[in-house]
Design an enzyme around this catalytic site. Structure first.
Site, PDB file in Angstrom:
ATOM      1  N   TYR A  98     -91.233  -5.957   7.582  1.00 27.59           N
ATOM      2  CA  TYR A  98     -90.294  -7.066   7.776  1.00 27.59           C
ATOM      3  C   TYR A  98     -88.868  -6.524   7.740  1.00 27.59           C
ATOM      4  CZ  TYR A  98     -94.321 -10.057   6.851  1.00 27.59           C
ATOM      5  OH  TYR A  98     -95.548 -10.667   6.911  1.00 27.59           O
ATOM      6  N   CYS A 134     -98.278 -10.661  15.051  1.00 29.40           N
ATOM      7  CA  CYS A 134     -97.674 -10.795  13.724  1.00 29.40           C
ATOM      8  C   CYS A 134     -98.505 -10.084  12.653  1.00 29.40           C
ATOM      9  CB  CYS A 134     -97.462 -12.263  13.372  1.00 29.40           C
ATOM     10  SG  CYS A 134     -98.905 -13.305  13.628  1.00 29.40           S
ATOM     11  N   HIS A 135     -99.779  -9.813  12.947  1.00 31.19           N
ATOM     12  CA  HIS A 135    -100.623  -9.091  11.981  1.00 31.19           C
ATOM     13  C   HIS A 135    -100.185  -7.640  11.817  1.00 31.19           C
ATOM     14  CE1 HIS A 135    -102.497  -8.426  15.924  1.00 31.19           C
ATOM     15  NE2 HIS A 135    -102.939  -7.271  15.432  1.00 31.19           N
TER      16      HIS A 135
END
Length: 177
Positions: A98, A134-135
């Protein structure tokens, strides 16, 4: 009118959504934020976009790298759109943090910093799971966290892509990420 179609994946049933031309949603049934961008008025229908998406998913779950992306139309704020564009660029079998995405956005927008938590919110609200990967986003130091479909599905998807799982871990409750 919006349309839906069901897909039976090896990891559980998936609902696909479309505006009639593009894919607007793809969720594991029952996941967090399930169908949160899908209008209440929708109906089940066979569409070419669902056939294309099923072909993409069939290839993916066979362990192949699909050589196309179905047409996508994802509604979201400009910030979320920016995050989702970055997700589309994460290569198959690779992960980013992130914080990595936050630094990319800060650089693109000319800001000194960007909140990794804000990025996490945008990643978590990605309406097209798997195809918009997104994984492939992990926490600091490789912690497996923050997948709306569930950590078990995140692990299965990363394993399918042959990601080296050794440096990745599930944080204990209360552990900072």
């Amino acid at each position: 009118m919006h349309y839906i179609h069901q897909y039976a994946s090896p990891l559980g049933n998936i609902t696909m959504a479309s505006n009639g031309e593009s894919l607007t949603g793809l969720w594991f049934n029952g996941q967090k934020y399930f169908a949160d961008t899908l209008p209440a008025e929708n109906r089940e229908k066979e569409l070419p976009i669902f056939e294309q998406t099923a072909s993409w998913l069939d290839a993916y779950f066979r362990g192949d790298i699909p050589d196309f992306t179905p047409a996508l139309h994802m509604d979201g704020s400009p910030f979320r759109q920016m995050v989702w564009e970055i997700l589309l660029q994460i290569p198959h079998g690779k992960v980013v943090t992130y914080g990595d995405i936050a630094r990319m956005i800060a650089s693109k927008t000319g800001q000194k910093t960007m909140s990794a938590q804000a990025v996490g919110g945008a990643v978590g609200h990605n309406p097209v799971s798997i195809i918009v990967p997104c994984h492939r986003v992990v926490g600091t130091s490789g912690s497996l966290t923050g997948y709306a479909g569930g950590i078990d599905k995140k692990i299965a998807l990363l394993s399918l892509e042959k990601v080296d799982m050794v440096p990745l871990f599930i944080p204990k409750k209360g552990t900072a990420i």
